[in-house]
Scaffold this active site. Sequence first.
Site, PDB file in Angstrom:
ATOM      1  N   TYR A  68      -7.319  11.151  -5.209  1.00 57.88           N
ATOM      2  CA  TYR A  68      -6.610  12.338  -4.717  1.00 57.88           C
ATOM      3  C   TYR A  68      -6.755  13.566  -5.613  1.00 57.88           C
ATOM      4  O   TYR A  68      -7.323  14.569  -5.205  1.00 57.88           O
ATOM      5  CB  TYR A  68      -5.124  12.002  -4.500  1.00 57.88           C
ATOM      6  CG  TYR A  68      -4.963  10.918  -3.456  1.00 57.88           C
ATOM      7  CD1 TYR A  68      -5.238  11.190  -2.122  1.00 57.88           C
ATOM      8  CD2 TYR A  68      -4.596   9.616  -3.798  1.00 57.88           C
ATOM      9  CE1 TYR A  68      -5.139  10.204  -1.155  1.00 57.88           C
ATOM     10  CE2 TYR A  68      -4.492   8.627  -2.836  1.00 57.88           C
ATOM     11  CZ  TYR A  68      -4.760   8.925  -1.516  1.00 57.88           C
ATOM     12  OH  TYR A  68      -4.671   7.952  -0.563  1.00 57.88           O
ATOM     13  N   PRO A 107      -3.389  12.925   6.411  1.00 58.84           N
ATOM     14  CA  PRO A 107      -3.331  12.370   7.760  1.00 58.84           C
ATOM     15  C   PRO A 107      -2.322  13.109   8.635  1.00 58.84           C
ATOM     16  O   PRO A 107      -1.430  13.810   8.139  1.00 58.84           O
ATOM     17  CB  PRO A 107      -2.853  10.927   7.544  1.00 58.84           C
ATOM     18  CG  PRO A 107      -2.913  10.696   6.066  1.00 58.84           C
ATOM     19  CD  PRO A 107      -2.770  12.030   5.430  1.00 58.84           C
ATOM     20  N   HIS A 149      -1.445  13.301   1.022  1.00 60.53           N
ATOM     21  CA  HIS A 149      -1.541  11.861   0.822  1.00 60.53           C
ATOM     22  C   HIS A 149      -1.279  11.380  -0.616  1.00 60.53           C
ATOM     23  O   HIS A 149      -0.968  10.207  -0.837  1.00 60.53           O
ATOM     24  CB  HIS A 149      -2.952  11.424   1.247  1.00 60.53           C
ATOM     25  CG  HIS A 149      -3.045  10.051   1.789  1.00 60.53           C
ATOM     26  ND1 HIS A 149      -2.280   9.011   1.313  1.00 60.53           N
ATOM     27  CD2 HIS A 149      -3.814   9.530   2.756  1.00 60.53           C
ATOM     28  CE1 HIS A 149      -2.595   7.916   1.976  1.00 60.53           C
ATOM     29  NE2 HIS A 149      -3.511   8.200   2.868  1.00 60.53           N
ATOM     30  N   SER A 196      -7.877   2.227   9.401  1.00 62.69           N
ATOM     31  CA  SER A 196      -6.573   1.866   8.885  1.00 62.69           C
ATOM     32  C   SER A 196      -5.646   1.489  10.032  1.00 62.69           C
ATOM     33  O   SER A 196      -5.651   2.139  11.079  1.00 62.69           O
ATOM     34  CB  SER A 196      -6.014   3.083   8.143  1.00 62.69           C
ATOM     35  OG  SER A 196      -4.836   2.762   7.483  1.00 62.69           O
TER      36      SER A 196
HETATM   37  N1  COA Z   1      -1.817 -16.463  15.449  1.00 64.14           N
HETATM   38  C1  COA Z   1      -0.707 -15.889  15.954  1.00 64.14           C
HETATM   39  N2  COA Z   1      -0.141 -14.789  15.432  1.00 64.14           N
HETATM   40  C2  COA Z   1      -0.731 -14.231  14.346  1.00 64.14           C
HETATM   41  C3  COA Z   1      -1.893 -14.785  13.776  1.00 64.14           C
HETATM   42  C4  COA Z   1      -2.441 -15.963  14.375  1.00 64.14           C
HETATM   43  N3  COA Z   1      -3.532 -16.533  13.895  1.00 64.14           N
HETATM   44  N4  COA Z   1      -2.240 -14.033  12.722  1.00 64.14           N
HETATM   45  C5  COA Z   1      -1.335 -13.058  12.632  1.00 64.14           C
HETATM   46  N5  COA Z   1      -0.406 -13.172  13.602  1.00 64.14           N
HETATM   47  C6  COA Z   1       0.781 -12.330  13.831  1.00 64.14           C
HETATM   48  C7  COA Z   1       1.501 -12.031  12.527  1.00 64.14           C
HETATM   49  O1  COA Z   1       2.422 -13.038  12.243  1.00 64.14           O
HETATM   50  C8  COA Z   1       2.157 -10.698  12.840  1.00 64.14           C
HETATM   51  O2  COA Z   1       3.318 -10.933  13.629  1.00 64.14           O
HETATM   52  P1  COA Z   1       4.478  -9.813  13.833  1.00 64.14           P
HETATM   53  O3  COA Z   1       3.943  -8.769  14.751  1.00 64.14           O
HETATM   54  O4  COA Z   1       5.557 -10.599  14.451  1.00 64.14           O
HETATM   55  O5  COA Z   1       4.797  -9.302  12.472  1.00 64.14           O
HETATM   56  C9  COA Z   1       1.152 -10.011  13.737  1.00 64.14           C
HETATM   57  O6  COA Z   1       0.362 -11.066  14.307  1.00 64.14           O
HETATM   58  C10 COA Z   1       0.272  -9.028  13.014  1.00 64.14           C
HETATM   59  O7  COA Z   1      -0.511  -9.695  12.025  1.00 64.14           O
HETATM   60  P2  COA Z   1      -2.006  -9.233  11.715  1.00 64.14           P
HETATM   61  O8  COA Z   1      -2.557  -8.548  12.902  1.00 64.14           O
HETATM   62  O9  COA Z   1      -2.774 -10.372  11.170  1.00 64.14           O
HETATM   63  O10 COA Z   1      -1.889  -8.121  10.633  1.00 64.14           O
HETATM   64  P3  COA Z   1      -0.799  -7.716   9.567  1.00 64.14           P
HETATM   65  O11 COA Z   1       0.409  -7.198  10.231  1.00 64.14           O
HETATM   66  O12 COA Z   1      -0.666  -8.822   8.596  1.00 64.14           O
HETATM   67  O13 COA Z   1      -1.543  -6.474   8.916  1.00 64.14           O
HETATM   68  C11 COA Z   1      -2.860  -5.322   7.340  1.00 64.14           C
HETATM   69  C12 COA Z   1      -2.751  -6.548   8.247  1.00 64.14           C
HETATM   70  C13 COA Z   1      -4.171  -5.345   6.611  1.00 64.14           C
HETATM   71  C14 COA Z   1      -2.839  -4.064   8.208  1.00 64.14           C
HETATM   72  C15 COA Z   1      -1.658  -5.354   6.361  1.00 64.14           C
HETATM   73  O14 COA Z   1      -1.765  -6.453   5.518  1.00 64.14           O
HETATM   74  C16 COA Z   1      -1.596  -4.152   5.464  1.00 64.14           C
HETATM   75  O15 COA Z   1      -2.087  -4.163   4.355  1.00 64.14           O
HETATM   76  N6  COA Z   1      -0.971  -3.051   5.935  1.00 64.14           N
HETATM   77  C17 COA Z   1      -0.884  -1.820   5.229  1.00 64.14           C
HETATM   78  C18 COA Z   1      -2.042  -0.956   5.579  1.00 64.14           C
HETATM   79  C19 COA Z   1      -1.838   0.429   5.094  1.00 64.14           C
HETATM   80  O16 COA Z   1      -1.244   0.651   4.056  1.00 64.14           O
HETATM   81  N7  COA Z   1      -2.313   1.400   5.889  1.00 64.14           N
HETATM   82  C20 COA Z   1      -2.111   2.762   5.626  1.00 64.14           C
HETATM   83  C21 COA Z   1      -2.834   3.254   4.459  1.00 64.14           C
HETATM   84  S1  COA Z   1      -2.348   4.900   4.140  1.00 64.14           S
HETATM   85  C1  HC5 Z   2      -0.079   8.168   9.036  1.00 67.89           C
HETATM   86  C2  HC5 Z   2      -1.237   7.280   8.879  1.00 67.89           C
HETATM   87  C3  HC5 Z   2      -1.920   7.471   7.610  1.00 67.89           C
HETATM   88  C4  HC5 Z   2      -3.022   6.529   7.310  1.00 67.89           C
HETATM   89  C5  HC5 Z   2      -3.722   6.995   6.116  1.00 67.89           C
HETATM   90  C6  HC5 Z   2      -4.669   6.028   5.503  1.00 67.89           C
HETATM   91  O1  HC5 Z   2      -4.967   5.006   6.025  1.00 67.89           O
HETATM   92  O2  HC5 Z   2      -5.181   6.399   4.340  1.00 67.89           O
HETATM   93  C7  HC5 Z   2      -6.062   5.533   3.616  1.00 67.89           C
HETATM   94  C8  HC5 Z   2      -5.419   5.268   2.276  1.00 67.89           C
HETATM   95  C9  HC5 Z   2      -6.025   4.201   1.483  1.00 67.89           C
HETATM   96  O3  HC5 Z   2      -5.843   4.206   0.263  1.00 67.89           O
HETATM   97  O4  HC5 Z   2      -6.687   3.327   2.024  1.00 67.89           O
HETATM   98  C10 HC5 Z   2      -7.369   6.246   3.426  1.00 67.89           C
HETATM   99  N1  HC5 Z   2      -8.219   6.415   4.609  1.00 67.89           N
HETATM  100  C11 HC5 Z   2      -7.659   7.371   5.550  1.00 67.89           C
HETATM  101  C12 HC5 Z   2      -9.501   6.949   4.126  1.00 67.89           C
HETATM  102  C13 HC5 Z   2      -8.483   5.142   5.313  1.00 67.89           C
END
Ligand code: COA
Ligand code: HC5
Length: 626
Positions: free
Chosen positions: A107, A120, A343, A554
């Site tokens: 950043y 975002p 961000h 993402s």
């Molecule tokens: N069978 C049945 N259900 C399943 C399954 C399977 N094999 N695998 C997963 N599921 C269910 C989970 O239990 C969960 O249930 P819920 O909706 O009741 O909570 C749901 O399906 C979603 O799981 P899944 O799709 O595997 O993903 P997740 O929610 O674990 O998310 C990530 C995965 C990578 C997105 C998460 O770990 C993460 O890191 N999120 C943050 C991302 C982030 O920060 N983004 C923004 C950046 S700025």
């Molecule tokens: C409101 C939704 C914001 C999502 C932002 C996001 O996913 O940012 C990522 C942050 C990171 O460290 O992975 C970066 N990305 C946009 C480049 C995927």
Amino acid sequence: MRADFTKREVKPMSLVKPVSLVKLPGRYLAHQEGLPRLPVPPLQQTLERYLLALQPIVSQEEWNHTKKVVDEFWSPGGVGERLQKGLERRAKKTDNWLSDWWLQTAYLEYRLPVVVHSSPGVVLPKQDFVDRQGQLRFAAKLIEGVVDFKTMVDNETLPVEYLNGKPLCMNQYYRILSSCRIPGPKHDSVVNYAQTKKPPTHITVVHNFQFFELDVYNSDGTPLTSDQIFTQLEKIWNTSLQTNKEPIGILTSNHRNSWAKAYNHLIKDKTNKESVRTIQKSIFTVCLDAPMPRVSDELYKSRVAAQMLHGGGSRWNTGNRWFDKTLQFIIAEDGSCGLVYEHAPAEGPPIVALLDYVVEYTKKAELVRSPMIPLPMPKKLRFNISPEIKNDIEKAKQNLNIMVHDVDIKVFVFTQFGKNFPKLKKLSPDAFIQVALQLAYYRMYGFTCATYESASLRMFHLGRTDTIRSASVDSLSFVQAMEDPAKQNWEKVELLRKAVQAHRTYTDMAIGGHAIDRHLLGLKLQAIEDLVSMPEMFMDTSFAVAMHFKLSTSQVPSQTDLVMCFGPVVPDGYGVCYNPMDDHINFSVSAFNSCADTNVARLAHYLEQALLDMQSLIQCTPKSKL
Ligand code: COA
Ligand code: HC5
């Protein structure tokens, strides 16, 4: 991961550490200190996984060369071991060996404009007002809701979030209010006024490119009611009926070096310095936007997404922003609403949790009677525009308008199924969507590319993100099989399940602190600190290919039906953000028009088709003979 602060499904902090619900300074710290520290993964594990991750994206020849380079790097007593030891020492000395490096490199040292390249946007459901009264009523209620959320932050009564059953670091919630980025010549900085002796009690409101300081607390410390805020917003509106000639806020959309220079010109003047400081210190910003050009219902969400990301250009609403401000809520006269956020201080999920809370709040009826005491006029923030600043604004306008024309963004709702279908078939929904993206890309281009998916590292103290590399040996086998007429359906299904499982395994590894990208970054930064020359591994073509994420993706889930969006991270790539709801998935796909190889409408089309094909493949194929 999802936070429902409205229904309080998640355990409040008080259940983590038994404390009463009155403000207790130790509550937050007690939770934080109980979190595990981010590990430094074993060197050999990362290097092996790096070589594996390269297989689907580089040629055999390149891979063979890289294998030699990597072997050399990890040879006993070699440079790899030395850097690894350095990282381990850093991990012992710091709360989190990565987070400060990440903040700087991802950043604050990143010089491209925050607009589109970093900040975002979020699109809220369209509100049903169509005029100024409705706009201001909604804005007032939203402001009241955010201030109500702030009370939970101030009292440290925010419920702790969980991921995979593990409590998460809550630090980011304490970074998003009363904070702002400040441009600098080589790197920027972030200031946070929440923990100062006299925390701010005002927000910034922007209307017709004019900035106002609006106090959101009464003199006795109680928050203003939405009726009171409404009256104040009317005063602001009535004193800013004409668009300001100089859209000063547009400066914040420029390249960071140019903005840093202009910033120095700007704050030479005392009045300007005070105005800028007032914006930086404010709890958050509310942008009261002019209506945007009308478009068909089909294009509406894409148009609003663009408005959230960049404001539509200098003739529209880009001047109605201060892009360095962490949180900017945008409310337009035509009912389109959303947010853009800077961000550096936080990831999407805490921002979305706040939005979920606030959207619910806006639906509540007004219960509190407003005090009858008249409130002072919100202060207009004045700017003296020297010829030098005027010139800076003109240049910023030009650059911004070029960028606005260059960004293509498409929002679409996939309605055939949501998380429900993959779950029913015992597949991870997130992995299913990622594999569909691999299929879409492969069908469009005939090859696979380095793909980034954000994984949360918030299970660790001060954790931010690592990368899930969605292009894997298994995803490639599946997408190739899908395009191979000689392959039987049962074989394809098996490869699909394997690819989905591989993705889920990588996800678990990443959220557990054992992915490769941040470790490789750490080794590289350690080399910059310790060595005279950069190890060959980081100068290698394969490394450049691996870091050139043509698919930057993402998942950001929410309770409310929100659409999240961001720009691509490379000139010839896509930004794909998705929000899987139970029975539909909100997608946004972005790319640059200046790149002849990318096309958002086509990728969106291929993605829909891939999801449908994967669904029918699973539905129509009886269980394998194995
Ligand atoms: N069978 C049945 N259900 C399943 C399954 C399977 N094999 N695998 C997963 N599921 C269910 C989970 O239990 C969960 O249930 P819920 O909706 O009741 O909570 C749901 O399906 C979603 O799981 P899944 O799709 O595997 O993903 P997740 O929610 O674990 O998310 C990530 C995965 C990578 C997105 C998460 O770990 C993460 O890191 N999120 C943050 C991302 C982030 O920060 N983004 C923004 C950046 S700025
Ligand atoms: C409101 C939704 C914001 C999502 C932002 C996001 O996913 O940012 C990522 C942050 C990171 O460290 O992975 C970066 N990305 C946009 C480049 C995927």
